[in-house]
Design an enzyme around this catalytic site. Structure first.
Site, PDB file in Angstrom:
ATOM      1  N   LEU A 100       0.894  -1.163   0.000  1.00  0.00           N
ATOM      2  CA  LEU A 100       0.000   0.000   0.000  1.00  0.00           C
ATOM      3  C   LEU A 100       0.926   1.204   0.000  1.00  0.00           C
ATOM      4  CD1 LEU A 100      -2.728  -0.946   2.680  1.00  0.00           C
ATOM      5  CD2 LEU A 100      -2.978  -0.941   0.200  1.00  0.00           C
ATOM      6  N   ASP A 101       0.507   2.286  -0.646  1.00  0.00           N
ATOM      7  CA  ASP A 101       1.355   3.477  -0.708  1.00  0.00           C
ATOM      8  C   ASP A 101       1.559   4.075   0.684  1.00  0.00           C
ATOM      9  OD1 ASP A 101       1.445   3.215  -3.441  1.00  0.00           O
ATOM     10  OD2 ASP A 101      -0.262   4.563  -3.774  1.00  0.00           O
TER      11      ASP A 101
END
Ligand code: URA
Length: 240
Positions: A100-101
């Site tokens: 996930l960023d």
């Protein structure tokens, strides 16, 4: 029952290939008997040694983290930023399943089970991941359909997805959209919206396969139950 080389690599002895070499070289014994056959299967009760040193079975760990913003999805960060692993209280070597960023929040699995992680993140895994996105602008139904049918990203069309408008804030010109995808391309959700002209302002992963964030506050985690782990295994067709 598990193939000997797979067992050895899952215990951290070495890579699967190197473990095969160890077996072929006659360095591996099961219950005191030298085994040089790669297909040999072992069970939980078997005592396995490499160079006469017993191989200790590693406990498999599975965590479900509600990832906060400003955490990096890797084991280490050269810039010294907090990693998702820093949030998990274990001395075992665990790693995130996929990414996930830095600014994305939400559901992230963390484990030391390389086999399951590989299968879950493999494009053929087709695991459904649902994201809740706050975007700049008022999204149209036409664009929702485009999101669902596929968009060219770097020349490759995204797979069929499900998109639903949750709320439109006309005053502030923002939209809230739920998007379910089965792929895990880099920045996929942000890029899908961006290719239609919508900037993602906030992104949260709410679901991963049958798992959700219920019971967890941001930054908290829990261990998966045996039932949940088995279900993940069955989704990606690993026989246990
Ligand atoms: N898609 C993105 O753009 N970012 C994420 O963090 C996850 C999916």
């Amino acid at each position: 029952m598990e193939r000997l080389q797979k067992f050895l690599s899952s215990c951290g002895v070495d890579s699967r290939r190197k473990c095969e070499e160890l077996i072929l070289k006659g360095k591996v014994k099961v219950n005191g008997n030298k085994i040089t056959e790669l297909g040999y299967k072992v069970n939980e009760k078997d005592v396995v040694t490499v160079d006469d040193v017993e191989v200790i079975r590693k406990e498999k760990l599975y965590f479900l983290l509600y990832k906060p913003e400003k955490t990096i999805c890797s084991v280490k960060d050269e810039k010294g930023r907090t990693t998702v692993i820093d949030l998990i209280d274990t001395d075992e070597k665990v790693f995130p399943v996929g990414r996930l960023d830095y600014d994305t929040t939400g559901l992230l699995l963390i484990t030391n089970d390389g086999e399951l992680a590989n299968k879950l993140t493999h494009p053929k895994g087709h695991i459904e991941k649902t994201y809740s996105a706050k975007i700049e602008g008022i999204i149209t139904q036409k664009d929702i359909k485009i999101l669902e049918n596929g968009i060219l990203l770097d020349g490759i069309k995204t797979k069929k997805a499900m998109a639903k408008i949750k709320k439109i804030d006309k005053t502030n010109k923002k939209s809230y959209v739920e998007l379910t995808i089965t792929e895990g391309r880099n920045h996929q959700v942000k890029n899908m919206f961006l290719s239609l002209g919508y900037k993602v302002l906030k992104l949260k992963r709410t679901n991963y396969a049958f798992l959700d964030l219920s019971g967890l506050s941001i930054g908290e985690y829990r261990t998966l139950s045996i039932k949940e782990v088995k279900k993940l295994y069955s989704i990606v067709n690993i026989q246990k």
